[in-house]
Design an enzyme around this catalytic site. Structure first.
Site, PDB file in Angstrom:
ATOM      1  CD  GLU A   6      -2.024   2.208   1.587  1.00  0.00           C
ATOM      2  OE1 GLU A   6      -1.698   3.097   0.761  1.00  0.00           O
ATOM      3  OE2 GLU A   6      -2.205   2.422   2.785  1.00  0.00           O
ATOM      4  CB  CYS A  10      -1.334   6.833   1.869  1.00  0.00           C
ATOM      5  SG  CYS A  10      -2.584   5.839   2.697  1.00  0.00           S
TER       6      CYS A  10
END
Length: 504
Positions: free
Chosen positions: A239, A273
């Site tokens: 990720e 993120c």
């Protein structure tokens, strides 16, 4: 994996980035000890798997209760370690409890052997089952931006699946992981969760000694993790970074969109993120949207701890990236409406910075900032907004704002990314039934995803058993050539029935 183990002393002092005060100290792990730690975890994992889903669920339930009971202690240490505001720090533990509650409720069904139908009628003599067997040891390399949530949101799923977990927190934020491990031990849980502390060499040893690696972090480091894991053919889930776009259509609720943009861009000082990193606004609502954003930003209170909305950045290195992107934008013609320079005095504070008159020649629109900037670009059409949103090597998540939900959903499926929020931002993080994963350089694999969020930590084992011995051995060598030919002719005819009908 940015520093070398040799550059770190045996024991390190961690300082609060907001004040410079000592937050605590931690002892680094000798990489040479990690094979021994891994061996102990593998041994304990066998008993942990044998408990079954219900037995593991009881332990995870105790741990969820511990997290709730110790939330204030965890958040206090989190603020000391990261310089977060109380508003930002308060989000992490509730998210973990929600994830644990979901898996406790669903894990038995998700991990149960799954029966599969026969592909063709003549295979109905076989009973086909797929069993989900946990990978013995999952290595988790967690980032610094959410030291509690990002460490445990993956660990909880791996533990639920029956794996042991070897956790390596960021060397920038190692303290809260020690507290989380203490909680696991206080619950009377078995020794299937262990902690390693350090930088590159420790990360490499974790990868080398794991059966699956979950990494969250930058795209560049993710590539290094994947390269290292490839040496042992160890599967990974990555990720990685994003440059998440937000599209504000001409029929959007402008106030709602502005509130969302400010929160989505500046939550955790932009160090998220899936934060809003760039906004494309239809020209008919552009001025109203910009005015509303500036109004909201001016109401934010900057500072660590209680009573503040917006905390410090993690360190000077991360702050320098923001400074570089803002300077580049200004040099190329962007206007700064709020912020634009670091806050004077102690701490790594950079104020919420709104930029307009931006375009794709500027770093703030094309490179991941991972800091408190909100560049807003005016566009003429929805098609232009979609084209610009997709003009990126990243593809993590996005947001679309429109009062017409179906219109927003139609736009959403044109965006090249792993998740799209309609009339909201970041909320996909809480949807544990849906996958969270990136396209392009934003990663591979996904966390969460309902049953798949557990099964990703498992190996699939197919068990094919006879319903009856009739028909068994029809293609063995001990049969006559005539019988084999007859059987293969029959199989071909039966298998072709479907394709022949479909081909007409």
């Amino acid at each position: 994996m940015t520093a070398t183990q040799d550059s770190l002393p045996d024991t390190s002092t961690i300082r609060n980035p907001a004040t410079g005060a000592v937050a605590g100290s931690v002892r680094w792990t000798d990489p040479a000890d990690i094979p021994r730690i891994a061996a102990g975890l593998r041994k304990a994992q066998k008993e942990w798997e044998a408990r079954g889903a219900q037995g593991r669920a009881r332990v995870l339930a105790r741990y969820a209760v511990w997290l709730g009971d110790h939330r204030a202690e965890i958040e206090s240490l989190l603020i000391k370690e990261t310089g977060k505001s109380a508003t930002d720090a308060a989000q992490e533990v509730p998210l973990l409890i929600m994830i644990a509650a979901y898996y406790i409720k669903t894990m038995e069904k998700a991990l149960a052997p799954e029966r599969r139908p026969a592909a063709l009628p003549f295979l109905a003599i076989k009973r086909v089952e797929v069993h989900y067997r946990p990978r013995p040891l999952v290595g988790i390399i967690a980032p610094w931006n959410y030291p509690v949530a990002n460490a445990l949101m993956d660990a909880i799923a791996a533990l639920a699946a029956g794996c042991a977990v070897l956790l390596k927190p960021s060397e920038r934020t190692p303290l809260t992981a020690e507290l989380l491990l203490r909680g696991w031990q206080d619950c009377g849980a078995p020794e299937v969760l262990a902690l390693t502390q350090g930088a590159r060499e420790v990360s490499e040893a974790v990868i080398d000694n794991s059966d699956f690696v979950q990494f969250t972090g930058s795209c560049a480091t993710g590539a290094k993790v994947m390269e290292r894991a490839a040496r042992t053919l160890t599967p990974v889930s990555l990720e990685l970074g994003g440059k998440d776009p937000m599209l504000v259509l001409d029929d959007a609720d402008v106030d709602l969109a502005a509130h969302a943009a400010v929160w989505g861009a500046f939550f955790n000082a932009g160090q998220t993120c899936v934060s809003v990193e760039r906004v494309y606004v239809l020209e008919s609502v552009y001025d109203r949207f910009v005015d509303a954003v500036v109004r909201d930003v001016k109401n934010l209170k900057i500072g660590a701890g209680d009573g503040n909305d917006f905390g410090a950045m993690i360190d000077e290195t991360q702050l320098a990236v923001t400074e570089r992107h803002v300077a580049d934008a200004k040099e190329k013609g962007a206007r700064v409406l709020t912020g634009g320079e670091r806050t004077a005095g102690a701490g790594t504070f950079y104020p919420p910075t709104v930029l307009v008159d931006v375009d794709h020649s500027m770093l703030c629109m094309t490179e991941e900032t991972f800091g408190p900037t909100l560049p807003i670009m005016k566009v003429s059409t929805v098609g232009e907004a979609v084209r610009l949103a997709n003009d990126s090597p990243y593809g993590l998540s996005a947001a679309v704002f429109s009062k017409n939900i179906q219109r927003a959903k139609d736009v959403a499926v044109e965006l090249d990314c792993g998740a799209v929020n309609v009339n909201d931002v970041i909320s996909n993080l809480m949807c544990t039934t849906a996958p969270m994963g990136g396209w392009k350089t934003s990663g591979m694999g996904a966390r969460f995803g309902g049953a798949e969020g557990l099964r990703k930590y498992c190996r699939q084992e197919a068990v094919v058993a006879p319903r009856t011995n009739v028909g068994a051995g029809g293609n063995y060598y001990n049969n006559s050539q005539r019988a084999l030919k007859r059987m293969n002719t029959m199989m071909t005819k039966l298998a072709l029935r479907g394709p022949r009908r479909k081909a007409k």
